[in-house]
Design a protein around this motif. Structure first.
Motif, PDB file in Angstrom:
ATOM      1  N   LYS A  29       0.811  -1.231   0.000  1.00 39.97           N
ATOM      2  CA  LYS A  29       0.000   0.000   0.000  1.00 39.97           C
ATOM      3  C   LYS A  29       0.839   1.274   0.000  1.00 39.97           C
ATOM      4  O   LYS A  29       0.506   2.245  -0.683  1.00 39.97           O
ATOM      5  CB  LYS A  29      -0.933   0.015   1.218  1.00 39.97           C
ATOM      6  CG  LYS A  29      -2.121  -0.914   1.065  1.00 39.97           C
ATOM      7  CD  LYS A  29      -2.991  -0.890   2.315  1.00 39.97           C
ATOM      8  CE  LYS A  29      -4.176  -1.844   2.162  1.00 39.97           C
ATOM      9  NZ  LYS A  29      -4.911  -2.010   3.434  1.00 39.97           N
ATOM     10  N   ALA A  33       0.859   3.982  -2.987  1.00 40.14           N
ATOM     11  CA  ALA A  33       0.449   5.361  -2.673  1.00 40.14           C
ATOM     12  C   ALA A  33       1.511   6.351  -3.163  1.00 40.14           C
ATOM     13  O   ALA A  33       1.176   7.423  -3.694  1.00 40.14           O
ATOM     14  CB  ALA A  33       0.225   5.513  -1.165  1.00 40.14           C
ATOM     15  N   ARG A  36       1.207   6.657  -6.908  1.00 34.50           N
ATOM     16  CA  ARG A  36       0.044   7.494  -7.242  1.00 34.50           C
ATOM     17  C   ARG A  36       0.334   8.978  -6.982  1.00 34.50           C
ATOM     18  O   ARG A  36       0.054   9.828  -7.837  1.00 34.50           O
ATOM     19  CB  ARG A  36      -1.166   7.039  -6.406  1.00 34.50           C
ATOM     20  CG  ARG A  36      -2.362   7.922  -6.610  1.00 34.50           C
ATOM     21  CD  ARG A  36      -3.586   7.408  -5.893  1.00 34.50           C
ATOM     22  NE  ARG A  36      -4.583   8.467  -5.821  1.00 34.50           N
ATOM     23  CZ  ARG A  36      -5.745   8.351  -5.224  1.00 34.50           C
ATOM     24  NH1 ARG A  36      -6.079   7.215  -4.626  1.00 34.50           N
ATOM     25  NH2 ARG A  36      -6.591   9.360  -5.208  1.00 34.50           N
ATOM     26  N   ALA A  37       0.916   9.258  -5.818  1.00 36.44           N
ATOM     27  CA  ALA A  37       1.187  10.656  -5.453  1.00 36.44           C
ATOM     28  C   ALA A  37       2.179  11.287  -6.434  1.00 36.44           C
ATOM     29  O   ALA A  37       2.021  12.448  -6.834  1.00 36.44           O
ATOM     30  CB  ALA A  37       1.735  10.725  -4.027  1.00 36.44           C
ATOM     31  N   PRO A  57      -2.279   2.429  -9.914  1.00 35.52           N
ATOM     32  CA  PRO A  57      -2.680   3.851  -9.918  1.00 35.52           C
ATOM     33  C   PRO A  57      -2.728   4.400 -11.347  1.00 35.52           C
ATOM     34  O   PRO A  57      -1.939   3.982 -12.206  1.00 35.52           O
ATOM     35  CB  PRO A  57      -1.565   4.535  -9.104  1.00 35.52           C
ATOM     36  CG  PRO A  57      -0.913   3.447  -8.323  1.00 35.52           C
ATOM     37  CD  PRO A  57      -1.055   2.190  -9.133  1.00 35.52           C
ATOM     38  N   LEU A 197      -1.829   7.587   1.629  1.00 34.19           N
ATOM     39  CA  LEU A 197      -1.814   8.489   0.470  1.00 34.19           C
ATOM     40  C   LEU A 197      -1.396   9.895   0.893  1.00 34.19           C
ATOM     41  O   LEU A 197      -0.609  10.557   0.215  1.00 34.19           O
ATOM     42  CB  LEU A 197      -3.185   8.499  -0.222  1.00 34.19           C
ATOM     43  CG  LEU A 197      -3.240   9.339  -1.500  1.00 34.19           C
ATOM     44  CD1 LEU A 197      -2.208   8.868  -2.531  1.00 34.19           C
ATOM     45  CD2 LEU A 197      -4.648   9.306  -2.109  1.00 34.19           C
ATOM     46  N   ARG A 201       1.954  11.794  -0.388  1.00 39.13           N
ATOM     47  CA  ARG A 201       1.999  13.136  -0.999  1.00 39.13           C
ATOM     48  C   ARG A 201       3.024  14.010  -0.279  1.00 39.13           C
ATOM     49  O   ARG A 201       3.778  14.755  -0.921  1.00 39.13           O
ATOM     50  CB  ARG A 201       0.612  13.775  -0.950  1.00 39.13           C
ATOM     51  CG  ARG A 201      -0.343  13.123  -1.951  1.00 39.13           C
ATOM     52  CD  ARG A 201      -1.736  13.716  -1.857  1.00 39.13           C
ATOM     53  NE  ARG A 201      -2.605  13.167  -2.887  1.00 39.13           N
ATOM     54  CZ  ARG A 201      -3.891  12.866  -2.707  1.00 39.13           C
ATOM     55  NH1 ARG A 201      -4.472  13.076  -1.528  1.00 39.13           N
ATOM     56  NH2 ARG A 201      -4.613  12.378  -3.690  1.00 39.13           N
TER      57      ARG A 201
END
Ligand code: C5P
Length: 215
Positions: A29, A33, A36-37, A57, A197, A201
């Motif tokens: 995970k 994440a 994706r970020a 993602p 997430l 970021r």
């Protein structure tokens, strides 16, 4: 934005025979994440994933692998074409020295087979040792059960990477939230508990700052 980022995520699976293997509780995970970020921030992202049950993602190129050696084989040719490498994968430290093509059967003797293990290649350390012209800026992760700062700082030096992100493995594996501790030559900085997430970021922003500063 405009940078390229290579991420490893998840566990690896080291086969004993066609139906059994050695693996760990990493869910992937945190790495997903981060992928994706980084993609949301405008980077070109390649994600090399061990066996996990997570959707890719949006906008991320994904390569699935099983074992540590497959992960290394996927990562090495890509390292030179990516500016940043984030190693979140919980790579198995050891693999069975031999893997049989047929299932190992109980023979009724009551004798269990003996497993001999061989150390796996260290993917992060291998990338961090590449010649400077082709070496991406490397971020390591440290999943520890105790003494997080000491272990993370030790990893910073041993693996020769500019940033190590510490987290408490047993407290975070499989969960949606985490607490990160950024350890670099300057000192330590905690990214307080939050969902993965949000933390991803924040970590991408930290990496971007260091890139902008010409780290
Ligand atoms: O040595 P240790 O497993 O504690 O180091 C963790 C860091 O090194 C993580 O960033 C992990 O992804 C990376 N690693 C690796 N290949 C290994 C072992 C760890 O890339 N064989």
């Amino acid at each position: 934005a405009g940078r390229s980022l290579l991420v490893t995520a998840g566990p690896t699976f080291e086969a004993i025979d066609p139906v059994r293997g050695i693996t760990n509780h990493s869910s992937g995970k945190m790495g997903f994440a981060i992928a994706r970020a980084a993609a949301e921030a405008g980077a070109t992202v390649t994600l090399v994933a061990g066996p996990v049950h997570l959707p890719t993602p949006r906008g991320v190129r994904r390569i699935d692998v099983q074992s540590a050696r497959q992960m290394l084989d996927a990562v090495l040719p890509l390292a030179a074409t990516h500016g940043i490498f984030v190693a979140t994968a919980a790579v198995a430290d050891w693999r069975p020295s031999t893997s049989t093509e047929q299932k190992i059967k109980k023979d009724g003797s009551g004798q269990a087979p003996t497993l001999t293990l061989t150390e796996n290649p260290d993917i992060l350390a291998t990338v961090a040792r590449l010649p400077e012209v082709v070496r991406p800026w490397c971020v390591g992760f440290a999943a520890e059960s105790h003494d997080l700062v000491r272990h993370a700082r030790e990893k910073l030096q041993r693996k020769n990477v500019p940033l190590v992100v510490g987290n408490l493995g047993p407290a975070t594996f499989g969960r949606d939230d985490n607490t990160l501790l950024l350890v670099d030559a300057e000192g330590e900085r905690e990214l307080p508990t939050g969902d993965k997430l949000r933390l991803a970021r924040a970590l991408v922003a930290e990496i971007a700052q260091r890139m902008a500063a010409g780290a």
